[in-house]
Design a protein around this motif. Structure first.
Motif, PDB file in Angstrom:
ATOM      1  N   GLU A   3       0.831  -1.205   0.000  1.00 32.96           N
ATOM      2  CA  GLU A   3       0.000   0.000   0.000  1.00 32.96           C
ATOM      3  C   GLU A   3       0.861   1.249   0.000  1.00 32.96           C
ATOM      4  O   GLU A   3       0.631   2.183  -0.771  1.00 32.96           O
ATOM      5  CB  GLU A   3      -0.921  -0.016   1.217  1.00 32.96           C
ATOM      6  N   ASN A   4       1.855   1.281   0.888  1.00 30.32           N
ATOM      7  CA  ASN A   4       2.735   2.443   0.981  1.00 30.32           C
ATOM      8  C   ASN A   4       4.178   2.128   0.608  1.00 30.32           C
ATOM      9  O   ASN A   4       5.065   2.931   0.848  1.00 30.32           O
ATOM     10  CB  ASN A   4       2.713   2.998   2.414  1.00 30.32           C
ATOM     11  N   GLY A   5       4.430   0.956   0.043  1.00 29.33           N
ATOM     12  CA  GLY A   5       5.776   0.576  -0.331  1.00 29.33           C
ATOM     13  C   GLY A   5       6.473  -0.192   0.771  1.00 29.33           C
ATOM     14  O   GLY A   5       5.996  -0.300   1.904  1.00 29.33           O
ATOM     15  N   GLY A   6       7.618  -0.733   0.425  1.00 24.87           N
ATOM     16  CA  GLY A   6       8.405  -1.477   1.388  1.00 24.87           C
ATOM     17  C   GLY A   6       9.699  -1.969   0.777  1.00 24.87           C
ATOM     18  O   GLY A   6      10.091  -1.535  -0.319  1.00 24.87           O
ATOM     19  N   PHE A   7      10.383  -2.864   1.458  1.00 26.21           N
ATOM     20  CA  PHE A   7      11.641  -3.417   0.962  1.00 26.21           C
ATOM     21  C   PHE A   7      11.733  -4.877   1.378  1.00 26.21           C
ATOM     22  O   PHE A   7      11.018  -5.337   2.283  1.00 26.21           O
ATOM     23  CB  PHE A   7      12.841  -2.622   1.478  1.00 26.21           C
ATOM     24  N   THR A   8      12.619  -5.610   0.718  1.00 27.04           N
ATOM     25  CA  THR A   8      12.827  -7.028   0.998  1.00 27.04           C
ATOM     26  C   THR A   8      14.208  -7.211   1.607  1.00 27.04           C
ATOM     27  O   THR A   8      15.212  -6.772   1.033  1.00 27.04           O
ATOM     28  CB  THR A   8      12.703  -7.863  -0.283  1.00 27.04           C
ATOM     29  N   LEU A   9      14.253  -7.857   2.750  1.00 24.91           N
ATOM     30  CA  LEU A   9      15.484  -8.017   3.510  1.00 24.91           C
ATOM     31  C   LEU A   9      15.956  -9.465   3.450  1.00 24.91           C
ATOM     32  O   LEU A   9      15.158 -10.397   3.573  1.00 24.91           O
ATOM     33  CB  LEU A   9      15.252  -7.604   4.965  1.00 24.91           C
ATOM     34  N   ILE A  10      17.254  -9.652   3.266  1.00 23.12           N
ATOM     35  CA  ILE A  10      17.897 -10.957   3.392  1.00 23.12           C
ATOM     36  C   ILE A  10      18.813 -10.890   4.608  1.00 23.12           C
ATOM     37  O   ILE A  10      19.622  -9.965   4.728  1.00 23.12           O
ATOM     38  CB  ILE A  10      18.708 -11.325   2.139  1.00 23.12           C
ATOM     39  N   ARG A  11      18.693 -11.847   5.533  1.00 25.34           N
ATOM     40  CA  ARG A  11      19.492 -11.809   6.752  1.00 25.34           C
ATOM     41  C   ARG A  11      20.156 -13.154   7.010  1.00 25.34           C
ATOM     42  O   ARG A  11      19.678 -14.206   6.577  1.00 25.34           O
ATOM     43  CB  ARG A  11      18.639 -11.413   7.962  1.00 25.34           C
ATOM     44  N   LEU A  12      21.271 -13.081   7.723  1.00 23.10           N
ATOM     45  CA  LEU A  12      22.022 -14.249   8.176  1.00 23.10           C
ATOM     46  C   LEU A  12      21.928 -14.293   9.690  1.00 23.10           C
ATOM     47  O   LEU A  12      22.302 -13.334  10.377  1.00 23.10           O
ATOM     48  CB  LEU A  12      23.486 -14.157   7.724  1.00 23.10           C
ATOM     49  N   THR A  13      21.431 -15.396  10.241  1.00 26.18           N
ATOM     50  CA  THR A  13      21.277 -15.522  11.684  1.00 26.18           C
ATOM     51  C   THR A  13      22.432 -16.320  12.279  1.00 26.18           C
ATOM     52  O   THR A  13      23.177 -17.011  11.573  1.00 26.18           O
ATOM     53  CB  THR A  13      19.943 -16.204  12.032  1.00 26.18           C
ATOM     54  N   SER A  14      22.561 -16.241  13.587  1.00 25.26           N
ATOM     55  CA  SER A  14      23.640 -16.941  14.280  1.00 25.26           C
ATOM     56  C   SER A  14      23.475 -18.445  14.269  1.00 25.26           C
ATOM     57  O   SER A  14      24.404 -19.178  14.614  1.00 25.26           O
ATOM     58  CB  SER A  14      23.735 -16.441  15.724  1.00 25.26           C
ATOM     59  N   SER A  15      22.299 -18.938  13.877  1.00 17.63           N
ATOM     60  CA  SER A  15      22.090 -20.379  13.776  1.00 17.63           C
ATOM     61  C   SER A  15      22.433 -20.922  12.395  1.00 17.63           C
ATOM     62  O   SER A  15      22.217 -22.105  12.130  1.00 17.63           O
ATOM     63  CB  SER A  15      20.642 -20.723  14.124  1.00 17.63           C
ATOM     64  N   GLY A  16      22.952 -20.058  11.503  1.00 19.19           N
ATOM     65  CA  GLY A  16      23.356 -20.512  10.178  1.00 19.19           C
ATOM     66  C   GLY A  16      22.231 -20.507   9.159  1.00 19.19           C
ATOM     67  O   GLY A  16      22.326 -21.205   8.151  1.00 19.19           O
ATOM     68  N   LYS A  17      21.176 -19.711   9.377  1.00 17.97           N
ATOM     69  CA  LYS A  17      20.050 -19.658   8.457  1.00 17.97           C
ATOM     70  C   LYS A  17      20.087 -18.356   7.643  1.00 17.97           C
ATOM     71  O   LYS A  17      20.407 -17.293   8.165  1.00 17.97           O
ATOM     72  CB  LYS A  17      18.729 -19.748   9.219  1.00 17.97           C
ATOM     73  N   PHE A  18      19.730 -18.490   6.349  1.00 16.71           N
ATOM     74  CA  PHE A  18      19.550 -17.338   5.471  1.00 16.71           C
ATOM     75  C   PHE A  18      18.055 -17.201   5.219  1.00 16.71           C
ATOM     76  O   PHE A  18      17.420 -18.109   4.677  1.00 16.71           O
ATOM     77  CB  PHE A  18      20.294 -17.532   4.154  1.00 16.71           C
ATOM     78  N   GLU A  19      17.498 -16.069   5.651  1.00 16.68           N
ATOM     79  CA  GLU A  19      16.066 -15.844   5.568  1.00 16.68           C
ATOM     80  C   GLU A  19      15.770 -14.640   4.691  1.00 16.68           C
ATOM     81  O   GLU A  19      16.562 -13.690   4.617  1.00 16.68           O
ATOM     82  CB  GLU A  19      15.461 -15.633   6.959  1.00 16.68           C
ATOM     83  N   LEU A  20      14.615 -14.664   4.065  1.00 16.27           N
ATOM     84  CA  LEU A  20      14.137 -13.551   3.241  1.00 16.27           C
ATOM     85  C   LEU A  20      12.787 -13.122   3.780  1.00 16.27           C
ATOM     86  O   LEU A  20      11.921 -13.959   4.033  1.00 16.27           O
ATOM     87  CB  LEU A  20      14.045 -13.985   1.782  1.00 16.27           C
TER      88      LEU A  20
END
Length: 885
Positions: free
Chosen positions: A496-513
């Motif tokens: 509705e008002n825009g946004g962004f997509t984040l990719i992160r690396l966690t301390s448990s070894g996971k890559f999330e989007l």
């Protein structure tokens, strides 16, 4: 408040209710929503592997002040340890140093809907790992190697990679296939790489172009030039700057950079160098250290250095003496701007306006080590409505935070012109102001920030031991990157008002989007709150190794039942139960002739012969050579009263210790016991040297005195044992009173007789009864410890300045007046007239020759000069009747 344009920037946003350069959302100022909440339905796992978990190789973290005993709470004076602890400022935990910078970096393909994910990995973070994120079939896919693992590139070094900097290519050339460059820095080296796409294998590849080792000084920072693609800048912790050009790289040839001759002043050399960036010209640099930010102009033959910002300019809103700059970054709207964060304040500055900030915020973040400047349009892209398009295209954001502490805030700013007509502008550019107050952003994406969850989180942290960092027990975000608008638009429907997509690396070894959308209010997912309790139940950051632990693990357990019983006041009952079950008389123990002879020799030297059925209390004072507390004298008296058979249990040869331990446990246990000194002393023998020992040394005590005292009473058939009425503290109190009585007879009181404790009876004023053998002149001195800044007489009759009054009254022997005529060589007794207490030297006796006597005369004159200028010492000597010669 009416302020001139020049003064408005000196009022930081967030420091008070007055902020002239702050715009808040209203119908007349359509800034749009500036809060960014994660969409829980958009969370997806890209890739996960436990082998990618970062490792820690650090011991538990404890401040030096933990090991220093400070003053008792009731004390009015600080102890020496307390004054030392103030010298130890609270530093960042060493375990956090590898996690101060962003560990995840994105490199977008200029010609395909791909993104290259880069991050350090390995048992020491010494390897570069990467994989490709591809958009195919309406979703993202990861491209890994044939084994299903990430791709690796080596720096050729085993040192930890501390930082990665990416430089994308805008114009793609299929001939070389380069999609971008990046550099990786370790503590003492910089490594340059080129990222390519292999057209034949249709996979990414990383090629090392070269590296540079700095053997004499660590690397502080390295960055790419925004003007010339192949140029990069390296700053060392010494302040030296090096300019490197990728075009100079040649295979098989050494890579050399150009050292920039920058004339730093002497004060700059002593500071901690922080960061460097290119400014609006390829040869104009911005360099920062902990106290200042400089503009370095290299366009002319002679380099010029000008100060852009000083930490002293922040003193009004950051009065802390430890305030310092922590991070630096280029800023928008053009390369004339830069952002610098200190311990308390975030500054937006212009190189054309030295020492005058454009904008200030009080950030409220602990240790902000990460900073990135983005366009607001990057965070509010792909929107359904264009009501806030003007604000999105003209606004900017500074993302400031601490990765280790999991704190991130967004600071939005932009020009006033698009919203307010007729506003006054400067000659250089339109006025810039802050848009809304700083706003928190949750990068983990799945935590609730309601009050209940925040309280549970803090309580969970407090429940951990002091040496454990809560970050090691919780899944935290160690790196992140924002996907480009083109790739993000392929994945999701417009917001509705825009946004962004984040990719992160966690301390448990996971890559999330996960997708974040712009909102007017922070999200409150009340239904999930009970499930969002902070879980601190397992280590997520731990030391990893390529090999299993090779050595056997042996555990030795200590039984502390005796200590526990003593602490609870039940030692007597506990020992009686033990003795009734298996009591062996001490006479049955085979005595060591060597130990027996040594103990008898020392007791005889102090006036305790073999017939010690009722020795005189005064005999124990023969052992008082150095100043000792009366409590300590009472302990010595009780030790000397023990029969030889029990002393044999407490003191034994070093060889016997190993035999005892061998009988208890087949595994050898290290024993630490103090050796009995050669000098004649009463047990337990104070002022001794610690190990190492020889097997022939006599060591001890190996059994605590309370245990020995209970054993002695039990052997003598104490009547009140059954009822548990016997108390070690009561026995000590009786001996203490007895020692106090004798001390009053044989000692001169420095501050009068009233300094003794109320329960003690001083015989100094009662001459009807005199202890036998002590009608001769008194040879001891009683005094109380006082502070240097207080008069000794001021403490008479008052409570001690120490927490425990049992140890504040000292007794010492008054040295005998001896002739010191220097007609011939004399010994160490010559120093006796320099001090009101008898001096003892732990060194072989040695005569002073004429040259030594000359040095003594010089020392004596200096000592006398100090004593004459020290009022407290003169008062002490006067009241204790100590007269110097």
């Amino acid at each position: 408040m009416e302020l001139s344009e020049e003064w408005k920037s000196f009022f930081p946003v967030g420091s008070s209710t007055v902020a002239p350069l702050l715009l808040s959302g209203s119908p007349s100022l359509p800034l749009g929503p500036l809060l960014f909440n994660p969409n829980p339905n958009s969370l997806s796992l890209i890739f996960s592997s436990t082998s990618l978990q970062p490792s820690l190789h650090y011991t538990p973290y404890l401040l030096p002040s933990r090991f220093l005993l400070s003053s008792h709470p009731s004390s009015i004076l600080p102890s020496t340890a307390s004054s030392i602890t103030s010298l130890f400022s609270i530093q960042q935990n060493d375990a956090s140093s590898p996690f101060l910078r962003n560990r995840l970096h994105l490199l977008t393909y200029p010609h395909r809907p791909y993104a290259l994910i880069l991050f350090p990995t390995g048992d020491n973070d010494h390897k570069l790992a990467f994989f490709t994120l591809r958009f195919e079939d309406s979703r993202f896919h990861t491209q890994l190697d044939t084994n299903g693992d990430v791709f690796y590139a080596s720096t050729g070094s085993s040192h930890r990679i501390l930082n990665i900097s990416v430089n994308p290519v805008t114009d793609y050339d299929e001939a070389d296939g380069v999609i971008g460059y990046f550099l990786a820095t370790t503590l003492y080296s910089v490594h340059w790489f080129a990222a390519r796409h292999n057209q034949i294998l249709d996979r990414p590849s990383v090629v090392c172009l070269g590296d540079k080792m700095f053997k004499t000084c660590p690397v502080a920072h390295a960055c790419w030039s925004p003007h010339i693609l192949e140029e990069s800048l390296v700053l060392l912790e010494s302040g030296h700057l090096f300019l490197f050009d990728l075009e100079c790289f040649g295979f098989g040839a050494g890579f050399k950079g150009t050292r920039l001759k920058v004339p730093w002043n002497d004060s700059s050399k002593s500071k901690v160098w922080l960061s460097c960036e290119f400014s609006w010209h390829p040869r104009i640099l911005v360099v920062a250290h902990s106290d200042s930010v400089f503009l370095v102009d290299l366009r002319l033959k002679e380099c010029s250095v000008n100060c852009l910002m000083k930490i002293e300019t922040l003193r009004m809103y950051a009065p802390d003496e430890n305030e310092r700059f922590l991070s630096l970054s280029r800023a928008a709207p053009d390369n004339f701007y830069f952002a610098v964060a200190s311990t308390s304040v975030l500054l937006l500055c212009d190189v054309r306006k030295p020492l005058v900030p454009v904008l200030q915020w009080v950030h409220g973040i602990e240790g902000p080590s990460f900073m990135s400047v983005l366009r607001l349009s990057d965070l509010r892209s792909h929107s359904k409505e264009d009501d806030f398009k003007v604000a999105s295209e003209s606004g900017f954001c500074i993302m400031l935070g601490s990765i280790w502490n999991c704190e991130f805030n967004i600071f939005c700013y932009g020009s006033i012109l698009p919203f307010r007509k007729g506003s006054v502008t400067s000659k250089i550019n339109p006025a810039i102001c802050a848009w809304e107050l700083p706003l928190e952003i949750n990068l983990s994406g799945h935590e609730c920030h309601c009050g209940s969850c925040l309280l549970r989180k803090e309580f969970s942290k407090d429940a951990l031991p002091e040496w454990t960092d809560w970050q090691q027990k919780k899944e935290i975000v160690l790196g992140f990157g924002i996907l480009s608008n083109k790739l993000a638009a392929l994945l999701t429907e417009p917001d509705e008002n825009g946004g962004f997509t984040l990719i992160r690396l966690t301390s448990s070894g996971k890559f999330e989007l996960q997708r974040y959308h712009a909102s007017w209010a922070p999200a409150r997912n009340l239904e999930a709150c009970p499930d969002q309790v902070l879980c601190l139940n397992r280590h997520l950051l731990y030391s990893m190794s390529d090999e299993d632990y090779k050595f056997p693990k042996n555990y030795n357990y200590l039984k502390l039942d005796y200590l526990y019983s003593y602490a609870c006041g039940g030692l007597t009952r506990f020992l009686v139960r033990k003795l009734k079950r298996n009591f062996k008389d001490a006479h049955d123990k085979e005595l060591s002739a060597e130990v027996h002879e040594l103990l008898c020799e020392k007791l005889n030297a102090c006036g305790f012969g073999q017939l010690r059925s009722c020795p005189e209390v005064t005999s124990v004072f023969n052992d008082v050579k150095l100043p000792a507390s009366l409590h300590e004298v009472a302990w010595r008296r009780m030790w000397a009263d023990l029969p030889m058979e029990l002393l044999q249990l407490a003191f034994l040869s070093r060889a016997e210790c190993h035999k005892v331990v061998g009988n208890l446990d087949h595994n050898r246990v290290a024993l630490e016991s103090l050796a009995v000194p050669e000098l004649p002393q009463l047990p337990p023998f104070f002022l001794r040297k610690s190990s190492p020992h020889d097997n022939n040394d006599i060591v001890g005590p190996v059994i605590p005195f309370p245990v020995l005292l209970v054993l002695n009473k039990y052997r003598n058939g104490c009547s009140n044992f059954e009822e548990g009425e016997f108390s070690v503290e009561t026995e000590l109190s009786l001996k203490y009173k007895e020692v106090m009585q004798v001390a009053g007879e044989i000692s001169v009181s420095a501050y009068g007789p009233t300094h003794l404790d109320d329960h003690a009876v001083s015989l100094a004023e009662d001459r009807d009864e005199t202890w036998v053998g002590y009608s001769k002149p008194k040879s001891f001195l009683l005094y109380r410890l006082v502070s240097f800044n207080s008069s000794a007489a001021d403490h008479v009759g008052e409570k001690s300045v120490y927490g425990d009054a049992n140890y504040d009254t000292l007794i010492s022997r008054i040295p005998e007046k001896k002739s010191t005529e220097q007609t011939e060589s004399v010994g160490q007794e010559i120093f006796d007239d320099l001090s009101p207490v008898e001096l003892r030297f732990d060194a072989p006796a040695k005569k002073l020759e004429p040259l030594g006597l000359k040095a003594y005369d010089l020392l004596k004159r200096q000592m006398s000069k100090w004593q004459q200028s020290f009022d407290s010492y003169k008062e002490f000597c006067s009241q204790s009747r100590f007269e110097k010669k």
